[in-house]
Design a protein around this motif. Sequence first.
Motif, PDB file in Angstrom:
ATOM      1  N   ARG A 144      15.531  12.324  47.506  1.00 23.83           N
ATOM      2  CA  ARG A 144      14.689  13.258  46.730  1.00 23.83           C
ATOM      3  C   ARG A 144      14.713  14.651  47.359  1.00 23.83           C
ATOM      4  O   ARG A 144      14.396  15.639  46.709  1.00 23.83           O
ATOM      5  N   ASN A 145      15.094  14.703  48.643  1.00 24.58           N
ATOM      6  CA  ASN A 145      15.119  16.002  49.345  1.00 24.58           C
ATOM      7  C   ASN A 145      16.527  16.533  49.554  1.00 24.58           C
ATOM      8  O   ASN A 145      16.732  17.407  50.387  1.00 24.58           O
ATOM      9  N   HIS A 146      17.515  15.999  48.854  1.00 23.60           N
ATOM     10  CA  HIS A 146      18.888  16.451  49.099  1.00 23.60           C
ATOM     11  C   HIS A 146      18.997  17.954  48.835  1.00 23.60           C
ATOM     12  O   HIS A 146      18.483  18.453  47.834  1.00 23.60           O
ATOM     13  N   PRO A 147      19.694  18.687  49.756  1.00 20.88           N
ATOM     14  CA  PRO A 147      19.750  20.155  49.599  1.00 20.88           C
ATOM     15  C   PRO A 147      20.394  20.602  48.280  1.00 20.88           C
ATOM     16  O   PRO A 147      20.018  21.646  47.745  1.00 20.88           O
ATOM     17  N   LEU A 148      21.382  19.867  47.767  1.00 25.18           N
ATOM     18  CA  LEU A 148      22.101  20.340  46.568  1.00 25.18           C
ATOM     19  C   LEU A 148      21.839  19.475  45.339  1.00 25.18           C
ATOM     20  O   LEU A 148      21.843  19.981  44.215  1.00 25.18           O
ATOM     21  N   THR A 149      21.649  18.191  45.555  1.00 22.58           N
ATOM     22  CA  THR A 149      21.482  17.281  44.409  1.00 22.58           C
ATOM     23  C   THR A 149      20.261  16.383  44.622  1.00 22.58           C
ATOM     24  O   THR A 149      20.396  15.169  44.804  1.00 22.58           O
ATOM     25  N   PRO A 150      19.058  16.975  44.586  1.00 21.84           N
ATOM     26  CA  PRO A 150      17.872  16.124  44.778  1.00 21.84           C
ATOM     27  C   PRO A 150      17.761  15.115  43.637  1.00 21.84           C
ATOM     28  O   PRO A 150      17.872  15.485  42.474  1.00 21.84           O
ATOM     29  N   MET A 151      17.581  13.848  43.977  1.00 22.60           N
ATOM     30  CA  MET A 151      17.536  12.792  42.951  1.00 22.60           C
ATOM     31  C   MET A 151      16.077  12.354  42.771  1.00 22.60           C
ATOM     32  O   MET A 151      15.496  11.732  43.650  1.00 22.60           O
ATOM     33  N   ASP A 282      22.015  27.924  63.036  1.00 17.06           N
ATOM     34  CA  ASP A 282      20.873  28.348  62.228  1.00 17.06           C
ATOM     35  C   ASP A 282      21.378  29.187  61.041  1.00 17.06           C
ATOM     36  O   ASP A 282      21.916  30.280  61.237  1.00 17.06           O
ATOM     37  N   PRO A 283      21.194  28.689  59.804  1.00 15.61           N
ATOM     38  CA  PRO A 283      21.720  29.410  58.648  1.00 15.61           C
ATOM     39  C   PRO A 283      21.174  30.834  58.523  1.00 15.61           C
ATOM     40  O   PRO A 283      21.884  31.732  58.060  1.00 15.61           O
ATOM     41  N   LEU A 284      19.935  31.059  58.961  1.00 16.01           N
ATOM     42  CA  LEU A 284      19.371  32.405  58.821  1.00 16.01           C
ATOM     43  C   LEU A 284      20.075  33.385  59.760  1.00 16.01           C
ATOM     44  O   LEU A 284      20.310  34.544  59.418  1.00 16.01           O
ATOM     45  N   GLN A 285      20.450  32.908  60.942  1.00 16.74           N
ATOM     46  CA  GLN A 285      21.225  33.772  61.859  1.00 16.74           C
ATOM     47  C   GLN A 285      22.604  34.072  61.274  1.00 16.74           C
ATOM     48  O   GLN A 285      23.099  35.189  61.360  1.00 16.74           O
ATOM     49  N   GLY A 333      24.094  26.785  51.207  1.00 17.74           N
ATOM     50  CA  GLY A 333      25.141  25.765  51.337  1.00 17.74           C
ATOM     51  C   GLY A 333      26.462  26.403  51.718  1.00 17.74           C
ATOM     52  O   GLY A 333      27.152  25.938  52.630  1.00 17.74           O
ATOM     53  N   GLU A 334      26.800  27.478  51.022  1.00 14.64           N
ATOM     54  CA  GLU A 334      28.113  28.106  51.250  1.00 14.64           C
ATOM     55  C   GLU A 334      28.266  28.669  52.654  1.00 14.64           C
ATOM     56  O   GLU A 334      29.292  28.458  53.298  1.00 14.64           O
ATOM     57  N   ILE A 335      27.249  29.401  53.123  1.00 13.10           N
ATOM     58  CA  ILE A 335      27.457  30.024  54.437  1.00 13.10           C
ATOM     59  C   ILE A 335      27.518  28.975  55.545  1.00 13.10           C
ATOM     60  O   ILE A 335      28.283  29.108  56.491  1.00 13.10           O
ATOM     61  N   VAL A 336      26.763  27.901  55.370  1.00 13.51           N
ATOM     62  CA  VAL A 336      26.814  26.847  56.389  1.00 13.51           C
ATOM     63  C   VAL A 336      28.179  26.150  56.337  1.00 13.51           C
ATOM     64  O   VAL A 336      28.828  25.924  57.364  1.00 13.51           O
ATOM     65  N   GLY A 359      28.903  14.647  56.172  1.00 14.90           N
ATOM     66  CA  GLY A 359      28.520  15.321  54.925  1.00 14.90           C
ATOM     67  C   GLY A 359      29.717  15.527  54.016  1.00 14.90           C
ATOM     68  O   GLY A 359      30.795  15.939  54.476  1.00 14.90           O
ATOM     69  N   GLY A 360      29.539  15.227  52.752  1.00 11.85           N
ATOM     70  CA  GLY A 360      30.643  15.315  51.794  1.00 11.85           C
ATOM     71  C   GLY A 360      31.113  16.742  51.552  1.00 11.85           C
ATOM     72  O   GLY A 360      32.299  17.044  51.642  1.00 11.85           O
ATOM     73  N   GLU A 361      30.170  17.640  51.247  1.00 14.05           N
ATOM     74  CA  GLU A 361      30.546  19.034  51.003  1.00 14.05           C
ATOM     75  C   GLU A 361      31.125  19.628  52.280  1.00 14.05           C
ATOM     76  O   GLU A 361      32.122  20.356  52.264  1.00 14.05           O
ATOM     77  N   THR A 362      30.471  19.305  53.382  1.00 14.57           N
ATOM     78  CA  THR A 362      30.923  19.802  54.681  1.00 14.57           C
ATOM     79  C   THR A 362      32.337  19.310  54.977  1.00 14.57           C
ATOM     80  O   THR A 362      33.201  20.077  55.422  1.00 14.57           O
ATOM     81  N   SER A 363      32.587  18.039  54.699  1.00 14.78           N
ATOM     82  CA  SER A 363      33.932  17.478  54.934  1.00 14.78           C
ATOM     83  C   SER A 363      34.956  18.191  54.083  1.00 14.78           C
ATOM     84  O   SER A 363      36.068  18.490  54.540  1.00 14.78           O
ATOM     85  N   GLY A 364      34.587  18.446  52.817  1.00 16.11           N
ATOM     86  CA  GLY A 364      35.511  19.145  51.922  1.00 16.11           C
ATOM     87  C   GLY A 364      35.906  20.489  52.521  1.00 16.11           C
ATOM     88  O   GLY A 364      37.093  20.846  52.591  1.00 16.11           O
ATOM     89  N   ALA A 365      34.905  21.223  52.997  1.00  9.38           N
ATOM     90  CA  ALA A 365      35.181  22.551  53.555  1.00  9.38           C
ATOM     91  C   ALA A 365      36.037  22.435  54.818  1.00  9.38           C
ATOM     92  O   ALA A 365      36.989  23.201  55.010  1.00  9.38           O
ATOM     93  N   CYS A 366      35.732  21.473  55.678  1.00  8.78           N
ATOM     94  CA  CYS A 366      36.476  21.341  56.949  1.00  8.78           C
ATOM     95  C   CYS A 366      37.915  20.900  56.697  1.00  8.78           C
ATOM     96  O   CYS A 366      38.851  21.431  57.308  1.00  8.78           O
ATOM     97  N   ILE A 367      38.103  19.937  55.817  1.00 11.05           N
ATOM     98  CA  ILE A 367      39.459  19.433  55.551  1.00 11.05           C
ATOM     99  C   ILE A 367      40.305  20.537  54.924  1.00 11.05           C
ATOM    100  O   ILE A 367      41.485  20.702  55.252  1.00 11.05           O
ATOM    101  N   GLN A 368      39.691  21.310  54.027  1.00 17.10           N
ATOM    102  CA  GLN A 368      40.446  22.429  53.429  1.00 17.10           C
ATOM    103  C   GLN A 368      40.794  23.463  54.496  1.00 17.10           C
ATOM    104  O   GLN A 368      41.908  23.980  54.529  1.00 17.10           O
ATOM    105  N   ALA A 369      39.853  23.750  55.401  1.00 17.10           N
ATOM    106  CA  ALA A 369      40.125  24.745  56.449  1.00 17.10           C
ATOM    107  C   ALA A 369      41.243  24.279  57.373  1.00 17.10           C
ATOM    108  O   ALA A 369      41.945  25.095  57.967  1.00 17.10           O
TER     109      ALA A 369
END
Length: 423
Positions: A144-151, A282-285, A333-336, A359-369
């Motif tokens: 219910r607290n998912h950052p991108l897809t709260p269910m 820290d995403p804010l930094q 999400g993007e900057i992290v 993390g799925g999104e995180t993995s996607g970004a890392c594998i692409q990088a």
Amino acid sequence: MTKPFLGCIADDFTGATDLANNLVRAGMRVVQTIGVPDGALTDEADAVVVALKSRTIPAAEAVAQSLDALKWLQAAGASQIYFKYCSTFDSTADGNIGPVTEALLDALKSDFTIACPAFPENGRTVFKGYLFVGDELLHESGMRNHPLTPMTDSNLVRVLQSQTTRCVGLIDYRTLAGGAGAVEAKIQSLRAEGVAMAIVDATSNADLIAMGPAFKALPLVTAGSGVAIGLPQNFGIHAVGEAGRLPVARGMRAIVSGSCSTATNAQVADFTSKGGAAFSIDPLQLANGIDLPAEALSWAQERIQKGPVLIYATAKPESVRAVQSRLGVARAGEIVEHALASIARGLVERGVGQLVVAGGETSGACIQALGIQSMLIGPQIAPGVPWCHAATLYSNQGSVHVALKSGNFGSTDFFTEAFQILK
Ligand SMILES: Nc1ncnc2c1ncn2[C@@H]1O[C@H](COP(=O)(O)OP(=O)(O)OP(=O)(O)O)[C@@H](O)[C@H]1O
Ligand SMILES: O=C(O)[C@@H](O)C(=O)CO
């Protein structure tokens, strides 16, 4: 390529390795590609999993990417298509499960498919169309607290119906009790009523294996990774229980985590409480322009010779909400993801040869990088999470072992357990 084969389209990268892992354990030879390959594959395979990063992108783009993958798989000779999404049915109000399913059905000229995220080995069960995560209903779980897809709704008939113009139905546990024949008969009667997609109950591996034959004639199956264990029998393939061996693992060890799930929060806490070296992002930094990737890499340089290091943005729901209210959900999400991807690449450039990404999104970004284009599936660390081996130009060894951990998978000590498997 061996024909016919199972052609799979996964909506994220951890999900793709999860599916590949289940297919390998059910006896199939599997090739996993990152994105739609440029040309033909030369490897012999019983299944090809095309990993997309389409779970949270705009629905029209997810549809376009999925149709591209479909075209490639059809050209390669796939006889059945498997659309893999999350075992917690991760989606937004706009989709993308409904729109992608609809588009795939149309392209395959089919009027019916099933939808079943059940993965009992990881506690995901479906009963009367309601999805449970362990002992909790989906909407009462950490999802219910998912950052991108709260269910926030556990009734999957309702959730899927809200994402599609087609009629959604249910094949419940009572039908399942009658075996594959009863499920097939129910599919025919739902079709006759104009139902195009049916949520299917399943609470055990036995259910998933028993229902497999009922899906043999469907051009499209949509599911989490669980349904995969019942399909190889339709291709005359039976379980071997063992994945192929990977090359010997070399290089240093690191974990990069951008998942904010309940399980990952516990895994980060476990790793740090046992004295593991950890650096928090820290995403804010990041948003203020501070070069945390450079700081993290120089911090890691000193410590990594002594053991695995963890670099993480993983945070508790309150902290994620605070960041999102300042930056917006998408930008946070993007900057992290961008920062963690450049850290993953920097780690591999500095000699990391065994990399866990959470993390799925995180993995996607890392594998692409890392410019990875395909992966070989190896031994399972935990249900749904295998070690994989992939070529990358960013390593001076030319390749890296990676484990892509779905947010909610793995036991509390996963970050230490993972490296024991490769010893
Ligand atoms: N501290 C944070 N504040 C805000 N957003 C964050 C923070 N840390 C990570 N994120 C973002 O949250 C998202 C987490 O999604 P990701 O798919 O990586 O993990 P997950 O959903 O737990 O994994 P899975 O999809 O495998 O279940 C990413 O976009 C990530 O960049
Ligand atoms: O099905 C799951 O839960 C995972 O493979 C996944 O998709 C998480 O991103």
